[in-house]
Structure formats: structure tokens, C-alpha cells
Motif scaffolding. Structure first.
Motif, short mmCIF file in Angstrom:
data_model
loop_
_atom_site.label_atom_id
_atom_site.label_comp_id
_atom_site.label_asym_id
_atom_site.label_seq_id
_atom_site.Cartn_x
_atom_site.Cartn_y
_atom_site.Cartn_z
N VAL A 17 -5.47 48.46 -3.29
CA VAL A 17 -4.84 47.63 -2.26
C VAL A 17 -4.49 48.52 -1.08
O VAL A 17 -3.92 49.60 -1.27
CB VAL A 17 -3.56 46.96 -2.80
CG1 VAL A 17 -2.96 46.03 -1.75
CG2 VAL A 17 -3.83 46.21 -4.10
N LEU A 18 -4.82 48.09 0.12
CA LEU A 18 -4.42 48.84 1.30
C LEU A 18 -2.96 48.54 1.60
O LEU A 18 -2.61 47.42 1.97
CB LEU A 18 -5.29 48.48 2.50
CG LEU A 18 -4.88 49.19 3.80
CD1 LEU A 18 -5.05 50.71 3.68
CD2 LEU A 18 -5.67 48.65 4.99
N GLY A 19 -2.10 49.54 1.45
CA GLY A 19 -0.70 49.38 1.78
C GLY A 19 -0.45 49.73 3.24
O GLY A 19 -1.07 50.66 3.77
N THR A 20 0.46 49.01 3.88
CA THR A 20 0.63 49.19 5.33
C THR A 20 2.06 49.52 5.74
O THR A 20 2.44 49.29 6.89
CB THR A 20 0.17 47.92 6.08
OG1 THR A 20 0.97 46.81 5.67
CG2 THR A 20 -1.30 47.62 5.80
N TRP A 21 2.85 50.06 4.82
CA TRP A 21 4.18 50.53 5.23
C TRP A 21 4.02 51.61 6.29
O TRP A 21 4.65 51.57 7.35
CB TRP A 21 4.93 51.05 4.00
CG TRP A 21 6.37 51.41 4.25
CD1 TRP A 21 7.02 51.45 5.45
CD2 TRP A 21 7.34 51.79 3.26
NE1 TRP A 21 8.34 51.82 5.28
CE2 TRP A 21 8.57 52.04 3.95
CE3 TRP A 21 7.30 51.94 1.89
CZ2 TRP A 21 9.73 52.44 3.26
CZ3 TRP A 21 8.46 52.33 1.22
CH2 TRP A 21 9.65 52.57 1.91
N VAL A 22 3.15 52.56 6.02
CA VAL A 22 2.95 53.65 6.98
C VAL A 22 2.36 53.14 8.30
O VAL A 22 2.59 53.71 9.36
CB VAL A 22 2.04 54.74 6.35
CG1 VAL A 22 0.62 54.24 6.17
CG2 VAL A 22 2.05 56.00 7.18
N ALA A 280 -2.31 51.78 -1.98
CA ALA A 280 -2.48 53.10 -1.37
C ALA A 280 -2.47 52.94 0.14
O ALA A 280 -3.28 52.20 0.69
CB ALA A 280 -3.79 53.73 -1.84
N GLY A 281 -1.56 53.63 0.80
CA GLY A 281 -1.47 53.55 2.25
C GLY A 281 -2.48 54.46 2.93
O GLY A 281 -3.04 55.37 2.31
N ALA A 282 -2.73 54.19 4.21
CA ALA A 282 -3.67 55.02 4.97
C ALA A 282 -3.29 54.99 6.44
O ALA A 282 -3.22 53.93 7.05
CB ALA A 282 -5.10 54.53 4.79
N ARG A 283 -3.06 56.18 7.00
CA ARG A 283 -2.83 56.30 8.44
C ARG A 283 -4.13 56.32 9.23
O ARG A 283 -4.17 55.94 10.39
CB ARG A 283 -2.08 57.60 8.75
CG ARG A 283 -0.63 57.66 8.38
CD ARG A 283 -0.06 59.01 8.77
NE ARG A 283 1.30 59.21 8.35
CZ ARG A 283 2.38 58.92 9.08
NH1 ARG A 283 2.23 58.38 10.27
NH2 ARG A 283 3.58 59.15 8.63
N THR A 284 -5.19 56.83 8.59
CA THR A 284 -6.46 57.07 9.28
C THR A 284 -7.63 56.53 8.46
O THR A 284 -7.50 56.26 7.26
CB THR A 284 -6.68 58.58 9.49
OG1 THR A 284 -6.82 59.21 8.20
CG2 THR A 284 -5.52 59.20 10.24
N ALA A 285 -8.79 56.43 9.10
CA ALA A 285 -10.00 56.01 8.40
C ALA A 285 -10.35 56.98 7.28
O ALA A 285 -10.80 56.57 6.21
CB ALA A 285 -11.15 55.89 9.39
#
Length: 329
Positions: A17-22, A280-285
Motif C-alpha cells: 500500500v502506498l502510504g502518504t503521511w510523508v 510503505a511511504g515514498a517521498r520519491t519515485a
């Protein structure tokens, strides 16, 4: 990309799952909007079709950026969107309180739909239990929203089994979002078995334990004002060094699979009983690409046993994520 049916819903979701807290920047030292949108688009390209967000992540910013990415993607068709309700904040965005009253929930869902640019939210979750509001009232509001077609499925986040039981007396609960990672394992005692027994889908969060499990720290780092890790007891000097030593030992297990430490940690969580999906969050590609790399391989029973041995060796005074709980009204 591995897919799975989410609990008893009709949702077929990526196990990552793409997390978007960051994405919202808040509590993580800021975020670059263009990079954040690029990370979401890259995750979608790689087959991650499940996105989790919340109004409090950047005080609306995260949802807005998810909405912007969905527009660039061409719409939300085939994308499963989870967001939350039940938290409010002051004008200065400094004080966050629980508020899961029906009035607040009805207000929040319309705001989230607008920011996300969608007609319906796939999984709508109460972010934290609100002890000042009867669960019956909160659940009645969610059931009404479902009947009105604004949400599809009902979820809870940070609820205990007795609290889930009480909610289920007043409406269906389809998903649960608890904290869970190699260092924070309380959920495996009661919460995950409860969800497995009752066929409730899970999205476990904090899989990298605020970055501890990425393997990038030495134990001497400090964090800027506003960074969540300033308040996390795991990042205080004595404990910080313990956790870093444990991660250094686990890096060897990850290297044997040709994986990064972050991939190893997220895969560990994905293989635990009762875990449906891992956030799992992601700041970048590039980070989205790394997250996608937890799919399609597995840890051995020997790997899992060695993780337990490493924890017993290095972590002498473990602590959980309790510091993250928001205040009551």
C-alpha cells in the motif's frame, strides 16, 4: 505485483500500500510536492493500486496531492483509495484532537471527496478511537455514508479488539489499520489474530519504524524541529544505538536475498499471520520503486527465526509507538 482480496470486501488490492503521511510533509520535515506526485504516479505504474491517506497528513495537503496524481493518471478507475476521519486540529495546526462525532465525520467526508477528486471513498477509517463519542454514534454516521454512496467499506485505525467488537455491534467493520513492524509487534498478540479470525482486512503501518529499519542511520543523528522522531523514544541516544546494532545485524540477512534492509523489513511484516497488506511511504519515485521490490519473493523460516534472535540479543528495553497517540477533547 502480488494482489490479494481485502478481507470480505470485493477489493483486489496490491499487498503493498502506498502510504502518504510523508507526502503531506507534516511531522516529517516537509515534502516536495512535485516529487510527491511523481512518487504516487510511479507506484501506480508499478502496480501498486492501493493508496492510504488522511486529512491530518499535512492538514489536507496529502489528500490534495493524491487527488492531483489521480487526475494526472487519468482518474481513479482501478485505484483503491483509503482515507480517514475523526481528527481535528486548531487554526495554528499545532494541537490535534480526536473527534469522531457524527457531525465531524459528515463534514470530513465531503472535504476528503473534494480534495481527492473522487465520487466515493473505497475504505473510510476512523483514525483513532474517540472516547468522548459513543462508538454507536460514529458507526451510525459511517453506515449512513455507506448507504448514501459516499463510501464503500468501513475501517478502523488504532482500535483494540474490545473496541472493534463494540463498533461491530453497530455496523460492519471491513478493515483495520494497526502499527506493526519488526520492532513494534504488539499487534501480533491479539489484534492480528482477531482480524484473521473475523476476516477483517489489515493495512499495517509503520513498517519501517520511522526510518529505523531502512538501515540508513548510525545512531548519532539528530532531527529538526517538527520531525516526528524528536518525540520518539527509540531515537533517544541509548535506545537509538541498540536499534541500529540490531538493524546492522539484519542487513546481512537482507543482503543474502539481494534486497535492501527496507525491503527485508517490509517483507517480514507482509509474511506475518493476519497481515493482509503493508503500508510503505515514498517521498520519491525511487522510493516507490524500492517499495514495489518487496513483492514476488519470500523470507525463509530460518530468516524469521534469526530476526527473533537478533532482537533478543540487541534490544534490551523495547518501546512501542504509544507516543504518537493524539490527545482527547
Amino acid at each position: 505485483m502480488e494482489r490479494i482480496r481485502f478481507g470480505e470486501t470485493d477489493l483486489e488490492v496490491s499487498r503493498v500500500v502506498l502510504g502518504t503521511w510523508v507526502t503531506g510533509g507534516w511531522a516529517w520535515g516537509g515534502a516536495d510536492e512535485r516529487e510527491a506526485v511523481g512518487a504516487i504516479l510511479r507506484a501506480l505504474e508499478l502496480g501498486i493500486n492501493f493508496i492510504d491517506t488522511a486529512p491530518v497528513y499535512g492538514f489536507g495537503k496529502s489528500e490534495e496531492l493524491v487527488g492531483r496524481a489521480l487526475k494526472e493518471w487519468g482518474g481513479s478507475n482501478g485505484v483503491v483509495i483509503a482515507t480517514k476521519c475523526g481528527l481535528e486540529w486548531d487554526d495554528a495546526q499545532r494541537v490535534i484532537r480526536r473527534n469522531a462525532t457524527p457531525e465531524r465525520i459528515r463534514f470530513e467526508v465531503d472535504q476528503s471527496l473534494r480534495r481527492l477528486g473522487v465520487d466515493r471513498i473505497d475504505l473510510y477509517q476512523i483514525h483513532w478511537p474517540d472516547p468522548e463519542t459513543p462508538f454507536a454514534d460514529s458507526m451510525a454516521a459511517l453506515v449512513d455514508l455507506r448507504e448514501a454512496g459516499k463510501i464503500r467499506w468501513i475501517g478502523l485505525s488504532n482500535f483494540s479488539p474490545p473496541q472493534i467488537d463494540e463498533c461491530r455491534r453497530h455496523g460492519p467493520v471491513h478493515g483495520l489499520q494497526p502499527p506493526f513492524n519488526i520492532f513494534e509487534r504488539d499487534a501480533e498478540k491479539e489484534i492480528l489474530p482477531y482480524c484473521a479470525e473475523n476476516r477483517i482486512g489489515t493495512l499495517v503501518y509503520g513498517g519501517l519504524c520511522r526510518g529505523l529499519l531502512t538501515g540508513k542511520f548510525t545512531g548519532t543523528e539528530t532531527f529538526p524541529k517538527g520531525d516526528l522522531r524528536q518525540m520518539d523514544p527509540k531515537f533517544k541516544p541509548d535506545r537509538f544505538r541498540q536499534y541500529v546494532k540490531a538493524v546492522d545485524a539484519m542487513k546481512k540477512l537482507a543482503a543474502a536475498h539481494g534486497r535492501t534492509m527496507a525491503q527485508f523489513a517490509l517483507r517480514w511484516a507482509l509474511q506475518q499471520p493476519g497481515v493482509t497488506t503493508v503500508i510503505a511511504g515514498a517521498r520519491t519515485a525511487a522510493q516507490a520503486e524500492e517499495n514495489a521490490g518487496i513483492s514476488g519473493w519470500a523470507l525463509s523460516p530460518d530468516d524469521l527465526e534469526k530476526v527473533d534472535q537478533i532482537l533478543a540479543t540487541y534490544i534490551k528495553n523495547p518501546v512501542g509507538p504509544e507516543f504518537m497517540a493524539p490527545g482527547r477533547r
